[in-house]
Design a protein around this motif. Structure first.
Motif, PDB file in Angstrom:
ATOM      1  N   GLU A  48       0.720  -1.102  -0.096  1.00 59.52           N
ATOM      2  CA  GLU A  48       0.036  -0.040  -0.067  1.00 59.52           C
ATOM      3  C   GLU A  48       0.941   1.166   0.013  1.00 59.52           C
ATOM      4  O   GLU A  48       0.537   2.151  -0.645  1.00 59.52           O
ATOM      5  N   ALA A  49       1.838   1.200   0.706  1.00 58.81           N
ATOM      6  CA  ALA A  49       2.850   2.350   0.695  1.00 58.81           C
ATOM      7  C   ALA A  49       3.502   2.597  -0.651  1.00 58.81           C
ATOM      8  O   ALA A  49       3.551   3.576  -1.031  1.00 58.81           O
ATOM      9  N   LEU A  50       3.922   1.377  -1.276  1.00 59.76           N
ATOM     10  CA  LEU A  50       4.301   1.551  -2.620  1.00 59.76           C
ATOM     11  C   LEU A  50       3.394   2.136  -3.730  1.00 59.76           C
ATOM     12  O   LEU A  50       3.426   3.150  -4.540  1.00 59.76           O
ATOM     13  N   ARG A  51       2.284   1.489  -3.498  1.00 59.52           N
ATOM     14  CA  ARG A  51       1.134   2.100  -4.287  1.00 59.52           C
ATOM     15  C   ARG A  51       0.757   3.822  -4.110  1.00 59.52           C
ATOM     16  O   ARG A  51       0.630   4.369  -5.254  1.00 59.52           O
ATOM     17  N   GLN A  52       0.674   4.136  -2.929  1.00 56.75           N
ATOM     18  CA  GLN A  52       0.544   5.443  -2.738  1.00 56.75           C
ATOM     19  C   GLN A  52       1.525   6.352  -3.444  1.00 56.75           C
ATOM     20  O   GLN A  52       1.511   7.505  -4.048  1.00 56.75           O
ATOM     21  N   ALA A  53       2.779   5.930  -3.004  1.00 55.33           N
ATOM     22  CA  ALA A  53       4.088   6.698  -3.625  1.00 55.33           C
ATOM     23  C   ALA A  53       4.018   6.634  -5.358  1.00 55.33           C
ATOM     24  O   ALA A  53       4.356   7.626  -5.729  1.00 55.33           O
ATOM     25  N   LEU A  54       3.736   5.464  -5.769  1.00 56.64           N
ATOM     26  CA  LEU A  54       3.659   5.482  -7.292  1.00 56.64           C
ATOM     27  C   LEU A  54       2.303   6.492  -7.790  1.00 56.64           C
ATOM     28  O   LEU A  54       2.474   7.270  -8.601  1.00 56.64           O
ATOM     29  N   ALA A  55       1.242   6.680  -7.031  1.00 55.93           N
ATOM     30  CA  ALA A  55      -0.043   7.243  -7.196  1.00 55.93           C
ATOM     31  C   ALA A  55       0.711   8.758  -7.348  1.00 55.93           C
ATOM     32  O   ALA A  55      -0.033   9.733  -8.096  1.00 55.93           O
ATOM     33  N   ALA A  56       1.369   9.088  -6.188  1.00 60.43           N
ATOM     34  CA  ALA A  56       1.641  10.503  -5.957  1.00 60.43           C
ATOM     35  C   ALA A  56       2.687  10.986  -6.947  1.00 60.43           C
ATOM     36  O   ALA A  56       2.737  12.272  -7.441  1.00 60.43           O
ATOM     37  N   ALA A  57       3.370   9.930  -7.741  1.00 63.44           N
ATOM     38  CA  ALA A  57       4.071  10.062  -8.659  1.00 63.44           C
ATOM     39  C   ALA A  57       3.417  10.260 -10.254  1.00 63.44           C
ATOM     40  O   ALA A  57       4.210  10.441 -11.094  1.00 63.44           O
ATOM     41  N   GLY A  58       2.290  10.111 -10.092  1.00 70.26           N
ATOM     42  CA  GLY A  58       1.284  10.395 -11.195  1.00 70.26           C
ATOM     43  C   GLY A  58       0.990   8.619 -11.972  1.00 70.26           C
ATOM     44  O   GLY A  58       0.644   8.729 -13.352  1.00 70.26           O
ATOM     45  N   TYR A  59       1.633   7.707 -11.391  1.00 69.44           N
ATOM     46  CA  TYR A  59       1.281   6.265 -11.907  1.00 69.44           C
ATOM     47  C   TYR A  59      -0.118   5.856 -11.389  1.00 69.44           C
ATOM     48  O   TYR A  59      -0.437   5.887 -10.190  1.00 69.44           O
ATOM     49  N   GLY A  60      -0.710   5.134 -12.130  1.00 68.98           N
ATOM     50  CA  GLY A  60      -2.069   4.381 -11.851  1.00 68.98           C
ATOM     51  C   GLY A  60      -2.229   3.083 -12.731  1.00 68.98           C
ATOM     52  O   GLY A  60      -1.433   2.870 -13.298  1.00 68.98           O
ATOM     53  N   PRO A  61      -3.387   2.810 -12.646  1.00 68.58           N
ATOM     54  CA  PRO A  61      -3.908   1.573 -13.606  1.00 68.58           C
ATOM     55  C   PRO A  61      -3.685   2.124 -14.998  1.00 68.58           C
ATOM     56  O   PRO A  61      -3.649   3.113 -15.549  1.00 68.58           O
ATOM     57  N   GLY A  62      -2.985   1.046 -15.589  1.00 68.17           N
ATOM     58  CA  GLY A  62      -2.531   1.328 -17.099  1.00 68.17           C
ATOM     59  C   GLY A  62      -1.185   1.681 -17.293  1.00 68.17           C
ATOM     60  O   GLY A  62      -0.904   1.641 -18.431  1.00 68.17           O
ATOM     61  N   ARG A  63      -0.515   2.386 -16.322  1.00 64.66           N
ATOM     62  CA  ARG A  63       0.671   2.745 -16.562  1.00 64.66           C
ATOM     63  C   ARG A  63       1.630   1.523 -16.160  1.00 64.66           C
ATOM     64  O   ARG A  63       1.490   1.070 -15.088  1.00 64.66           O
ATOM     65  N   ILE A  64       2.981   1.777 -16.721  1.00 65.58           N
ATOM     66  CA  ILE A  64       3.729   0.817 -16.425  1.00 65.58           C
ATOM     67  C   ILE A  64       4.963   1.370 -15.695  1.00 65.58           C
ATOM     68  O   ILE A  64       5.392   2.256 -16.119  1.00 65.58           O
ATOM     69  N   ALA A  65       5.410   0.646 -14.472  1.00 67.79           N
ATOM     70  CA  ALA A  65       6.741   0.949 -13.674  1.00 67.79           C
ATOM     71  C   ALA A  65       7.557  -0.280 -13.644  1.00 67.79           C
ATOM     72  O   ALA A  65       7.004  -1.235 -13.417  1.00 67.79           O
ATOM     73  N   ALA A  66       8.747   0.139 -13.412  1.00 67.87           N
ATOM     74  CA  ALA A  66       9.654  -1.004 -13.106  1.00 67.87           C
ATOM     75  C   ALA A  66      10.327  -0.639 -11.869  1.00 67.87           C
ATOM     76  O   ALA A  66      10.629   0.445 -11.466  1.00 67.87           O
ATOM     77  N   LEU A  67      10.665  -1.563 -11.115  1.00 65.28           N
ATOM     78  CA  LEU A  67      11.413  -1.855  -9.878  1.00 65.28           C
ATOM     79  C   LEU A  67      12.875  -2.370 -10.246  1.00 65.28           C
ATOM     80  O   LEU A  67      13.043  -3.185 -10.577  1.00 65.28           O
ATOM     81  N   ALA A  68      13.786  -1.865  -9.481  1.00 68.00           N
ATOM     82  CA  ALA A  68      15.106  -2.262  -9.468  1.00 68.00           C
ATOM     83  C   ALA A  68      15.344  -2.538  -8.117  1.00 68.00           C
ATOM     84  O   ALA A  68      15.527  -1.589  -7.311  1.00 68.00           O
ATOM     85  N   LEU A  69      15.789  -3.789  -7.741  1.00 66.16           N
ATOM     86  CA  LEU A  69      16.094  -4.005  -6.525  1.00 66.16           C
ATOM     87  C   LEU A  69      17.405  -4.584  -6.092  1.00 66.16           C
ATOM     88  O   LEU A  69      17.750  -5.393  -6.908  1.00 66.16           O
TER      89      LEU A  69
END
Length: 72
Positions: A48-69
């Motif tokens: 949920e914290a990651l979802r909120q951070a991505l939403a704050a950056a403009g990401y949402g359903p239909g947008r693609i995001a990559a994570l590097a761990l």
């Protein structure tokens, strides 16, 4: 249609303290020599914290995001 995410959220809501991941002490992880336990609630909170951070950056359903761990 029920998704895997729906099932996970239901499990986290119904039993947040239940183990999602349990690595015994015998596995001897360098960063967790006494073993490791992570609950469904903890994973859901992190997701949920990651979802909120991505939403704050403009990401949402239909947008693609990559994570590097880091794998260390």
């Amino acid at each position: 249609m029920t998704t895997i995410a729906d099932c996970f959220r239901d499990a986290a809501r119904e039993r947040p303290d239940r183990d999602f991941l349990a690595i015994p002490k015998a596995a001897a992880l360098p960063h967790a020599p006494d073993g490791l336990r992570i609950s469904y609630g903890a994973v859901q909170a992190a997701a949920e914290a990651l979802r909120q951070a991505l939403a704050a950056a403009g990401y949402g359903p239909g947008r693609i995001a990559a994570l590097a761990l880091d794998n260390r």
